[in-house]
Design a protein around this motif. Structure first.
Motif, PDB file in Angstrom:
ATOM      1  N   UNK A 176       0.824  -1.211   0.000  1.00  0.00           N
ATOM      2  CA  UNK A 176       0.000   0.000   0.000  1.00  0.00           C
ATOM      3  C   UNK A 176       0.861   1.266   0.000  1.00  0.00           C
ATOM      4  N   UNK A 177       1.875   1.282   0.842  1.00  0.00           N
ATOM      5  CA  UNK A 177       2.744   2.461   0.913  1.00  0.00           C
ATOM      6  C   UNK A 177       3.490   2.677  -0.397  1.00  0.00           C
ATOM      7  N   UNK A 178       3.892   1.583  -1.029  1.00  0.00           N
ATOM      8  CA  UNK A 178       4.627   1.682  -2.297  1.00  0.00           C
ATOM      9  C   UNK A 178       3.729   2.211  -3.414  1.00  0.00           C
ATOM     10  N   UNK A 179       2.510   1.702  -3.495  1.00  0.00           N
ATOM     11  CA  UNK A 179       1.576   2.191  -4.501  1.00  0.00           C
ATOM     12  C   UNK A 179       1.284   3.664  -4.275  1.00  0.00           C
ATOM     13  N   UNK A 180       1.107   4.043  -3.033  1.00  0.00           N
ATOM     14  CA  UNK A 180       0.832   5.443  -2.724  1.00  0.00           C
ATOM     15  C   UNK A 180       1.931   6.353  -3.251  1.00  0.00           C
ATOM     16  N   UNK A 181       3.171   5.968  -3.041  1.00  0.00           N
ATOM     17  CA  UNK A 181       4.277   6.810  -3.498  1.00  0.00           C
ATOM     18  C   UNK A 181       4.417   6.758  -5.022  1.00  0.00           C
ATOM     19  N   UNK A 182       4.203   5.588  -5.594  1.00  0.00           N
ATOM     20  CA  UNK A 182       4.331   5.426  -7.043  1.00  0.00           C
ATOM     21  C   UNK A 182       3.329   6.307  -7.795  1.00  0.00           C
ATOM     22  N   UNK A 183       2.161   6.491  -7.221  1.00  0.00           N
ATOM     23  CA  UNK A 183       1.139   7.313  -7.877  1.00  0.00           C
ATOM     24  C   UNK A 183       1.534   8.779  -7.963  1.00  0.00           C
ATOM     25  N   UNK A 184       2.625   9.162  -7.278  1.00  0.00           N
ATOM     26  CA  UNK A 184       3.149  10.525  -7.415  1.00  0.00           C
ATOM     27  C   UNK A 184       3.893  10.720  -8.730  1.00  0.00           C
TER      28      UNK A 184
END
Length: 376
Positions: free
Chosen positions: A265-273
């Motif tokens: 979840x944390x990785x997807x959140x950052x990737x969406x930036x």
């Protein structure tokens, strides 16, 4: 007493095993074979060294919930409350299972439109409810007359899949107008809208129930980061619905998985930036056109593909075999694994059609086409 005595092993498991046993090119199961974005692998590697490995909040990682709310606003102009109207799930399958378990009671009826994905029926049966399977037309458009005839006060839920797996069909404005008309007299009916391929459409844009004022307050909409970000193995999906509906699904979710992988979840959140979702349709539009061009000289008749990463094809000019036998022979004699469409129907309707997955690298698609060219 067994609960699911007549449930066979999934066709996806069968065909993938056959592909492995015969060293065939696997265009059956719907997952990409190309590497994920290097930016994502770098994010994961960095975040893995941080303190992100304990339980995430039950409803989801708050920054990611905020991102989903922004995506929904940007693409569908719908404002949703990230803390009460969104739920992160262990893939779209968990979202579908938890939703059906939360709302469907014994003796209720749930309408499924065939051909349909195989995860819809099982949670209905486990709820001691009755699946009502209605076939789409041969061009995979909805038969609203048949749907209307099966609606009753027993109908608790209608499951939609748009863009549609396996056909690649997408709903039109007129489809939604007809749906809105026929269900207006059934206020207790809920819609479960499986929209996991929402960002993979081509000539025409996907119309989400998020945009339908008459439907969204009675709908639970399922999305998938696995499909959108080519991360199928991460099993990260999400559900959007009004607070009163999400609240009930959370009651099942908390005892089914409680929370979803925190690092993912944390990785997807950052990737969406750094990742723009619009890139997804461009990628698969190119792959669809590339694959269709490769197959145009074969004996297969290609059906329209408006969305998803699946290409449906007819083999009626090639063989009189049933589609299961034909797909098995494709593996054993020609070294290409596909999926027969009859398995997506409750009554095993066989229209002599199969499904290819083109979410593969160009080399694999070219090798498969070379083998398919010799089939007459």
């Amino acid at each position: 007493m067994l609960k699911l005595p007549n449930t066979p092993i999934s066709i996806f498991t069968v065909m993938s095993k056959m592909a492995n046993d015969y060293q065939a090119i696997n265009l059956s199961q719907g997952f990409p074979n190309f590497p994920i974005d290097v930016r994502m692998t770098e994010i994961v590697a960095r975040l893995a060294k941080t303190d992100i490995h304990q339980y995430a909040p039950m409803a989801g990682y708050p920054p990611l919930l905020e991102k989903i709310a922004q995506i929904t606003s940007d693409h569908y102009h719908r404002k949703v409350n990230p803390s009460t109207e969104i739920l992160i799930t262990a893939g779209a399958t968990e979202a579908i299972f938890a939703t059906i378990q939360a709302f469907v009671q014994p003796q209720d009826e749930v309408i499924i439109l065939d051909p349909s994905y195989d995860c819809y029926e099982m949670p209905i049966l486990l709820s001691n409810a009755k699946p009502i399977r209605i076939s789409l037309k041969e061009d995979y458009s909805s038969d609203f007359e048949a749907i209307s005839q099966h609606l009753s006060t027993k109908t608790r839920m209608l499951i939609l899949n748009n863009p549609h797996n396996p056909s690649g069909k997408i709903w039109t404005e007129n489809d939604f107008i007809q749906l809105e008309k026929i269900i207006e007299n059934y206020p207790d009916l809920l819609i479960l809208s499986d929209e996991v391929y929402e960002f993979i459409t081509f000539e025409n844009k996907h119309i989400s129930i998020n945009t339908r004022e008459k439907l969204k307050d009675r709908s639970l909409i399922v999305s998938s980061f696995g499909k959108t970000l080519h991360l199928t193995g991460w099993k990260i999906g999400y559900l959007i619905a009004p607070e009163n509906l999400v609240k009930e699904v959370k009651k099942v979710h908390q005892y089914l998985v409680f929370s979803v992988n925190s690092l993912a979840q944390a990785s997807i959140n950052e990737y969406l930036n750094v990742f723009h979702i619009e890139e997804v349709s461009k990628l698969y539009h190119q792959k669809r056109d590339f694959f269709q061009n490769l197959l145009k000289e074969t004996a297969f008749e290609l059906l329209p593909c408006e969305g998803t990463y699946f290409q449906t094809a007819s083999f009626q000019n090639i063989s009189d075999e049933n589609d299961i036998d034909f797909t098995k022979r494709l593996v054993t004699e020609f070294g290409v694994a596909t999926i027969p469409l009859s398995v997506f129907y409750g009554n095993q309707t066989d229209l002599k059609r199969i499904r290819f997955c083109f979410a593969k690298d160009d080399e694999m698609l070219m090798k498969a086409a070379e083998r398919l060219l010799i089939i007459k």
